[in-house]
Design an enzyme around this catalytic site. Structure first.
Site, mmCIF file in Angstrom:
data_model
loop_
_atom_site.group_PDB
_atom_site.id
_atom_site.type_symbol
_atom_site.label_atom_id
_atom_site.label_comp_id
_atom_site.label_asym_id
_atom_site.label_seq_id
_atom_site.Cartn_x
_atom_site.Cartn_y
_atom_site.Cartn_z
ATOM 1 N N GLU A 44 -54.631 48.691 84.739
ATOM 2 C CA GLU A 44 -55.858 49.065 83.509
ATOM 3 C C GLU A 44 -55.395 48.334 82.379
ATOM 4 O OE1 GLU A 44 -53.751 53.205 82.732
ATOM 5 O OE2 GLU A 44 -54.567 53.328 84.146
ATOM 6 N N GLU A 78 -55.058 53.944 91.883
ATOM 7 C CA GLU A 78 -54.452 55.308 92.004
ATOM 8 C C GLU A 78 -54.709 56.779 91.506
ATOM 9 O OE1 GLU A 78 -52.290 55.321 87.678
ATOM 10 O OE2 GLU A 78 -51.555 52.687 88.682
#
Ligand code: BG6
Length: 488
Positions: A200, A386
């Site tokens: 991220e 995810e």
């Protein structure tokens, strides 16, 4: 058939949330080891010691971004519970866990390597016992034909680098990172094919994640420049170490819709989405986009670059885009619009969509929209690394965990993936639901917020014997994989 024969079905976790064994096998400390548990709307605290030897605590906000004063160092207080120290103890349970993943039919398993297990203070000393641990884990996965998918850096850094170098604000950290990345890519070159550099990357900030002591735009973007250069170098180096490596970037994707068709709100949502696209533009296209350079000018941010940095970005573009998707949000110019919790930030509430028990907007169609938008813009393979529902699972008196809500969430998101593949022609490599076995929540530090197909008896007061049990979703997901996503 929607999904290719070799579609990478699996699950995903991160070291600081799952591995535990924080002092075992010669591991050095990492920033997250000095962060306490929190709870829903109760912040996690960084415990630190100032230059003058005073103890303090600083809250991290809804995610991991908290700061500590200049010169302060992370400090582990006695008699205080730190969730990462044991997490859910993969370190001592990896054989049992991998056997369960194999039983579900996993074809891949996404995990991160703990930098401070390999290089205890983040620099040039290598801990052979740490390398051996991941050798054993990869061997165990490969025994069952499960491909490891490795994130090189997931939301933490060696404590020493945060304390003594101001983390990624310092250019020298690029070299330390490359030493670490080269060490693991060489060591595991015949065991690991799929890599991602930074988890991220578009939300990285603060002391916990990147070791910086201030989030002002100059410091933050300078640190991000170092991270971009480090990532590009690692990609280039990885391809030399093994030309078969597939090395991706990883971003948090939270698409934003305009609240109305008012042009101001449409523009607002374009700007919100650009904040993420910037990271994809740099890592996939290999250059700083003009809209960001203009933003730097407005903010007075001046990135210090060394000769060759921009060329390096161009030489280190990634092979695929990995991303997390949990929720969407909306953009509005109405400051009084209703808000709700979100992944890493407070979001505006979408009146058409439900939210989870932790306030995150549930939006399966948003996943299809995201897949289309990203693929249309970049034309590289995508990997959903995810996705999942954090919920307070309960063990029933008969010992079962009936998580139908999780099955419903994942089913609706797989349906959206199918549509993106079948109707929109998106090239999708795989799907690894988050926290496939219960782990510590990154945002809240809780065990109560669970994502797994496997329940772990570990609780927020530090009790629990770490025993594992299958939830109802375990057999459901097993059948999804067995039918390559045909039976949901
Ligand atoms: C992602 C992170 O942002 O969201 C994970 O990559 C994190 O580390 C996941 O665990 C879910 O967030 P949370 O706060 O529910 O754990």
């Amino acid at each position: 058939m929607s999904f290719s024969k070799d579609f990478l079905w699996g699950g995903a976790v991160a070291g600081n949330q799952y591995e535990g064994g924080y002092q075992d096998g010669g591991r050095g400390l990492s920033t997250l080891d000095a962060v306490t548990g929190g709870g829903y709307k109760k912040p996690r605290m960084i415990t630190y010691k100032t230059k003058d030897g005073e103890f303090g605590e600083a809250p991290i906000d809804s995610s991991m971004t908290g700061n500590i004063p200049e010169g302060a160092v992370g400090y582990i207080k006695p008699d205080t519970f730190y969730p990462s120290h044991m997490a859910t103890d993969f370190y001592h349970h990896y054989k049992e866990d991998i056997a369960l993943f194999a039983e579900m039919g996993f074809r891949c398993f996404r995990m991160s390597i703990s930098w401070s297990r390999i290089c205890p203070n983040g620099m040039y000393e290598v801990n052979e016992e740490g390398l051996k641990f991941y050798d054993d884990v990869f061997d165990e996965l490969l025994k069952y034909n499960i491909q490891p998918v490795v994130t090189i850096d997931h939301f933490e850094m060696p404590l020493y680098l945060a304390d003594h170098y101001d983390g990624w604000a310092s250019r020298e950290v690029i070299d330390f990172f490359i030493f670490y990345a080269e060490t693991i890519m060489k060591r595991y070159k015949d065991k690991v094919k799929y890599w991602m550099t930074f988890n991220e990357i578009n939300v990285l900030s603060g002391w916990c994640q990147i070791g910086i002591h201030s989030n002002d735009p100059q410091t933050l973007y300078q640190a991000h420049h170092h991270i971009f250069v480090a990532s590009a170098k690692a990609v280039e180096l990885g391809h030399k170490i093994n030309p078969d490596f597939k090395i991706g970037m990883m971003a948090a994707v939270i698409p934003s819709y305009p609240m109305t068709c008012r042009p101001e709100e449409v523009l607002e949502s374009i700007q919100f989405n650009r904040a993420r696209e910037f990271y994809m533009d740099v890592q996939v296209k290999g250059y700083y986009p003009s809209y960001k350079l203009k933003e730097f000018e407005r903010l007075g941010v001046k990135i210090r670059m060394e000769e060759g940095d921009l060329e390096q970005l161009g030489r280190g573009t990634v092979d695929y885009i990995g991303f997390s998707y949990y929720m969407s949000t909306v953009s509005t110019i109405n400051p009084d619009a209703e808000q709700t919790e979100g992944n890493q930030f407070m979001a505006f509430k979408n009146p058409y969509l439900e939210t989870s028990d932790w306030g995150w907007t549930v939006d399966p169609m948003g996943l299809r929209i995201a897949l289309c938008q990203i693929y249309d813009r970049y034309h590289v393979p995508l990997f959903i690394v995810e996705n999942g529902l954090g919920a307070a699972d309960e063990i029933s008196p008969d010992g079962t965990v009936c998580d139908d809500y999780r099955i419903g969430y994942i089913k609706s998101h797989i349906e959206a993936m199918k549509q993106a593949v079948e109707y929109d022609g998106v090239e999708l490599m795989g799907y690894t639901p988050w926290g496939c076995i219960d782990i510590v929540s990154a945002g809240t530090g809780e065990m109560k917020k669970r994502y797994g197909f496997i329940y772990v008896e570990r609780y927020d007061d530090g009790t629990g014997d770490f025993s594992r049990r299958k939830k109802k979703s375990f057999d459901w997901y097993k059948n999804v994989i067995a039918t390559n996503g045909e039976v949901l």
